[in-house]
Enzyme design. Structure first.
Site, mmCIF file in Angstrom:
data_model
loop_
_atom_site.group_PDB
_atom_site.id
_atom_site.type_symbol
_atom_site.label_atom_id
_atom_site.label_comp_id
_atom_site.label_asym_id
_atom_site.label_seq_id
_atom_site.Cartn_x
_atom_site.Cartn_y
_atom_site.Cartn_z
ATOM 1 N N LYS A 1 0.871 -1.185 0.000
ATOM 2 C CA LYS A 1 0.000 0.000 0.000
ATOM 3 C C LYS A 1 0.895 1.218 0.000
ATOM 4 O O LYS A 1 2.042 1.161 0.452
ATOM 5 C CB LYS A 1 -0.886 0.016 1.251
ATOM 6 C CG LYS A 1 -2.127 0.857 1.094
ATOM 7 C CD LYS A 1 -3.170 0.069 0.348
ATOM 8 C CE LYS A 1 -4.476 0.792 0.230
ATOM 9 N NZ LYS A 1 -5.514 -0.132 -0.284
HETATM 10 P P1 NAD Z 1 -13.004 7.521 -2.616
HETATM 11 O O1 NAD Z 1 -12.001 8.515 -2.245
HETATM 12 O O2 NAD Z 1 -13.454 7.409 -4.028
HETATM 13 O O3 NAD Z 1 -14.333 7.756 -1.732
HETATM 14 C C1 NAD Z 1 -14.307 7.785 -0.332
HETATM 15 C C2 NAD Z 1 -15.696 8.221 0.168
HETATM 16 O O4 NAD Z 1 -15.713 8.118 1.593
HETATM 17 C C3 NAD Z 1 -16.042 9.667 -0.170
HETATM 18 O O5 NAD Z 1 -17.435 9.783 -0.405
HETATM 19 C C4 NAD Z 1 -15.668 10.408 1.131
HETATM 20 O O6 NAD Z 1 -16.357 11.633 1.289
HETATM 21 C C5 NAD Z 1 -16.091 9.376 2.162
HETATM 22 N N1 NAD Z 1 -15.423 9.509 3.450
HETATM 23 C C6 NAD Z 1 -14.102 9.612 3.686
HETATM 24 N N2 NAD Z 1 -13.869 9.731 5.014
HETATM 25 C C7 NAD Z 1 -15.096 9.693 5.606
HETATM 26 C C8 NAD Z 1 -15.522 9.763 6.949
HETATM 27 N N3 NAD Z 1 -14.655 9.907 7.949
HETATM 28 N N4 NAD Z 1 -16.850 9.694 7.207
HETATM 29 C C9 NAD Z 1 -17.748 9.550 6.211
HETATM 30 N N5 NAD Z 1 -17.398 9.467 4.914
HETATM 31 C C10 NAD Z 1 -16.078 9.542 4.619
HETATM 32 O O7 NAD Z 1 -12.452 6.114 -2.075
HETATM 33 P P2 NAD Z 1 -12.842 4.651 -2.570
HETATM 34 O O8 NAD Z 1 -11.880 4.243 -3.634
HETATM 35 O O9 NAD Z 1 -14.302 4.571 -2.801
HETATM 36 O O10 NAD Z 1 -12.446 3.795 -1.274
HETATM 37 C C11 NAD Z 1 -13.335 3.654 -0.156
HETATM 38 C C12 NAD Z 1 -12.888 2.480 0.705
HETATM 39 O O11 NAD Z 1 -12.880 1.289 -0.092
HETATM 40 C C13 NAD Z 1 -11.471 2.588 1.278
HETATM 41 O O12 NAD Z 1 -11.440 1.936 2.521
HETATM 42 C C14 NAD Z 1 -10.637 1.806 0.289
HETATM 43 O O13 NAD Z 1 -9.424 1.343 0.857
HETATM 44 C C15 NAD Z 1 -11.607 0.685 -0.021
HETATM 45 N N6 NAD Z 1 -11.329 -0.018 -1.277
HETATM 46 C C16 NAD Z 1 -11.267 0.648 -2.462
HETATM 47 C C17 NAD Z 1 -11.041 -0.057 -3.639
HETATM 48 C C18 NAD Z 1 -11.036 0.612 -4.996
HETATM 49 O O14 NAD Z 1 -11.004 -0.104 -6.012
HETATM 50 N N7 NAD Z 1 -11.115 1.934 -5.087
HETATM 51 C C19 NAD Z 1 -10.846 -1.451 -3.597
HETATM 52 C C20 NAD Z 1 -10.941 -2.113 -2.359
HETATM 53 C C21 NAD Z 1 -11.189 -1.374 -1.220
#
Ligand code: NAD
Length: 392
Positions: A83
């Site tokens: 990561k």
């Molecule tokens: P992103 O940046 O596209 O979206 C994150 C969302 O979470 C946004 O709407 C943001 O406003 C919200 N957010 C952030 N902190 C917050 C808080 N404290 N309270 C409420 N809302 C909050 O990110 P993403 O790519 O959608 O990733 C989200 C999660 O999924 C992370 O944990 C990431 O590690 C996990 N993840 C992502 C992927 C991927 O393919 N992008 C794959 C596996 C896991």
């Protein structure tokens, strides 16, 4: 495991912390901090996302890198776990600043990256454009290397279906779990925390299958459908595209951000950040099922509390593995220089997700333990076996 094995799996292979100086639009020089942790590479090249957030620090990146080791092992793709991230607020940076930051960060860690070494992907705060800059910066020194990063734009060798893959995988696992419980996704009442890449896709795909998305929140606030009804998710997604947040969406009621987690519903989907379900609040959760779309959304104490309340937790390393699985397909397509049809991506994703789900649920029922415990033990065993065969 004995102590030797435990240490072998616990200690990260390599941790890098770099200074990332960036010329800002106003001419000033800002110094950011960047990290890349390669946790374990026994089963293949290191693989894991790059996060841009103010919360990024060594401990967070280390924990998330380890999660990637278990996730790639559980779904049995030939990668290890890594990561990375930069401590910054991407929403406060202009496009030019983001590009300069990404290029500088890539240049600082380039020596440990590569298609057979370590392959980044998008995570919180990053997207396909950021991956395109990483590809360009890396390729400008090493020669054209599309397989050095996944989650790229299609025009640069990205895979069809990658942008929806994590959300699609979450919906596949949830659909299968509901089928086992004698229900379907139709009419399911769902609450989602986070409306970014993952949360918004989960909402749209679930709504397509007849589920009701009763409330959604992001970092700025939360909204719920009128009188407990489902939100019009497509209109909400358009609103977020225009304004950057769910806040202010006209066809909904504003609700308290934290209260979102405690709404009565069938399924709660944490799709934002870590440790949002913890020992302080887990006893107030009223969902019947938690589908962990985010990484590490539940602390170990909270996990035990939820198990005591008989709330089923679909664990992160299983539930959100769709993203890394399609990243693997993207890497394979890049190495072979042979793009796949989207239908092939979807079929192969479904096969791998459901096979893993069956293995995990079968063993969990047989041994009478949680899905998370089985998911972790399958993954740990695979990594340990690879370490042993390599001669550790
Ligand atoms: P992103 O940046 O596209 O979206 C994150 C969302 O979470 C946004 O709407 C943001 O406003 C919200 N957010 C952030 N902190 C917050 C808080 N404290 N309270 C409420 N809302 C909050 O990110 P993403 O790519 O959608 O990733 C989200 C999660 O999924 C992370 O944990 C990431 O590690 C996990 N993840 C992502 C992927 C991927 O393919 N992008 C794959 C596996 C896991």
């Amino acid at each position: 495991m004995d102590e030797h094995e435990r240490r072998l799996l616990k200690e990260p292979f390599r941790e890098i912390k770099v200074k990332v100086p960036v010329r800002m639009d106003d001419g000033s020089l800002e110094i950011f901090q960047g990290f890349r942790v390669q946790h374990n590479g026994a089963r293949g090249p290191f693989k894991g996302g790059i996060r841009y957030s103010l919360h990024v620090n060594e401990a967070e990146v280390r924990a998330l890198a380890e999660v990637m080791t278990w996730k790639t092992a559980l779904v049995n793709i030939p990668f290890g776990g890594a990561k990375g991230g930069v401590t910054c607020d991407p929403l406060q940076l202009s496009k030019g600043e983001l590009e300069r930051l990404t290029r500088k960060f890539t240049a600082q860690i380039r020596h440990v990256l590569g298609p057979m070494r370590d392959i980044p992907a998008p995570d919180m705060g990053t997207n396909s454009q950021v991956m395109a800059w990483i590809l360009d910066e890396y390729s400008s020194r090493q020669g054209y290397s599309p397989a050095c990063v996944t989650g790229k734009p299609i025009e640069l060798g990205g895979s069809l279906g990658r942008d929806r893959a994590t959300g699609r995988g979450v919906v596949m696992i949830l659909g299968e779990h509901m089928r086992d419980a004698g229900r379907s996704l139709q009419g399911l009442r769902v609450v989602i925390q986070g409306f970014g890449n993952v949360g918004s896709k989960v909402a749209l795909l679930l709504a397509d299958q007849g589920a009701e998305i009763v409330a959604v929140g992001d970092i700025f606030g939360a909204v719920a459908g009128h009188d407990g009804r489902g939100l019009p998710v497509r209109e909400l997604a358009d609103h977020v595209k225009r304004t950057g947040s769910v806040v202010g969406f006209a066809d909904a009621e504003a609700i308290d951000n934290e209260a979102l987690l405690f709404l009565e519903c069938d399924v709660l989907v944490p799709a934002a950040s870590e440790c949002v379900l913890n020992e302080e609040n887990a006893d107030r959760v009223r969902a019947k099922v938690i589908a962990e779309a985010a990484n590490l959304p539940t602390t170990p104490d909270a996990d035990a509390m939820l198990a005591r309340k008989r709330i089923t937790v679909l664990p992160d390393i299983l539930t959100n593995a769709g993203g890394v699985i399609v990243s693997y397909f993207e890497w394979v397509q890049n190495l072979q220089q042979k793009p796949w049809e989207e239908s092939t991506v979807r079929k192969e994703l479904q096969r791998r997700m459901l096979e893993t789900y069956r293995d995990v649920t079968h063993l969990a029922a047989h041994q009478g333990v949680t899905l998370r415990r089985i998911a972790y033990s399958l993954a740990v065993e695979r990594v340990l076996r690879a370490e042993e065969k390599r001669g550790a």
